[in-house]
Design a protein around this motif. Structure first.
Motif, PDB file in Angstrom:
ATOM      1  N   VAL A  48      41.093  22.416  50.178  1.00 33.37           N
ATOM      2  CA  VAL A  48      41.244  21.032  50.499  1.00 33.37           C
ATOM      3  C   VAL A  48      40.627  19.940  49.174  1.00 33.37           C
ATOM      4  O   VAL A  48      41.139  18.868  49.173  1.00 33.37           O
ATOM      5  N   ALA A  80      47.610  22.899  50.799  1.00 35.63           N
ATOM      6  CA  ALA A  80      47.041  21.620  50.491  1.00 35.63           C
ATOM      7  C   ALA A  80      48.163  20.355  51.030  1.00 35.63           C
ATOM      8  O   ALA A  80      47.506  19.503  51.421  1.00 35.63           O
ATOM      9  N   ASP A  81      49.293  20.652  50.745  1.00 40.67           N
ATOM     10  CA  ASP A  81      50.205  19.554  51.029  1.00 40.67           C
ATOM     11  C   ASP A  81      50.252  19.181  52.365  1.00 40.67           C
ATOM     12  O   ASP A  81      50.428  18.164  52.668  1.00 40.67           O
ATOM     13  N   ASP A  83      47.858  19.532  54.412  1.00 44.68           N
ATOM     14  CA  ASP A  83      46.319  19.145  54.830  1.00 44.68           C
ATOM     15  C   ASP A  83      45.592  19.788  55.684  1.00 44.68           C
ATOM     16  O   ASP A  83      45.131  19.470  56.886  1.00 44.68           O
ATOM     17  N   ASP A  85      43.090  22.421  57.199  1.00 41.32           N
ATOM     18  CA  ASP A  85      41.468  22.578  56.928  1.00 41.32           C
ATOM     19  C   ASP A  85      41.152  23.716  57.930  1.00 41.32           C
ATOM     20  O   ASP A  85      41.276  23.291  59.153  1.00 41.32           O
TER      21      ASP A  85
END
Length: 147
Positions: A48, A80-81, A83, A85
């Protein structure tokens, strides 16, 4: 339709000496849950924030030596790309499939999932004993619809 949000795998070969150091029992239920959650949440925080220094510091020495923080950032870029979480795992109890076990090399193998919705967080973790505690040597995490 099967939707896989991401797969990130790092499985390393243990040094021959690590078997001699192996602990011979699976941690208690509470300690195991804490180990799984702290591992996944530290990894999630790295994804994140883009800062892999803390995650890197918590890895076993063989893992740290082979994968510096910048390399970890590249490996887990898909999460990460997109998103992704997974911090919701902090509030849930993991389901282990199969039961956690110690293999012949002394690695603690922990596989299972968190019953998150709409996608499950599925994990395969491997730990070795280091400095008196279990430290991560292998990680595979993905999100997928329940089957």
């Amino acid at each position: 339709m099967r939707a896989i949000a991401g797969i990130a795998g790092l499985l390393l070969t243990l040094l021959a000496a690590s078997g001699a150091l192996a602990q011979n029992k699976v941690p208690s239920e509470r300690a195991l849950e804490a180990l799984v959650k702290s591992t996944l949440l530290t990894w999630n925080d790295a994804n994140v924030t883009g800062n892999y220094a803390v995650f890197h510091a918590k890895l076993s020495k063989p893992f740290r030596d082979q994968f510096p923080p910048d390399r970890l950032k590249q490996i887990f870029r898909k999460f990460a790309d997109q998103d992704i979480d997974i911090d919701v795992v902090a509030a849930l109890k993991p389901v282990y499939e199969p039961a956690p076990a110690i293999d012949k090399d002394g690695k603690l193998l922990v596989n299972g999932y968190f019953p998150t919705e709409p996608m499950r967080v599925i994990f395969a973790l491997e730990f070795i004993p280091s400095d008196g505690e279990w430290k991560l040597i292998g990680l595979n995490v993905k999100t997928d619809k329940p089957s």
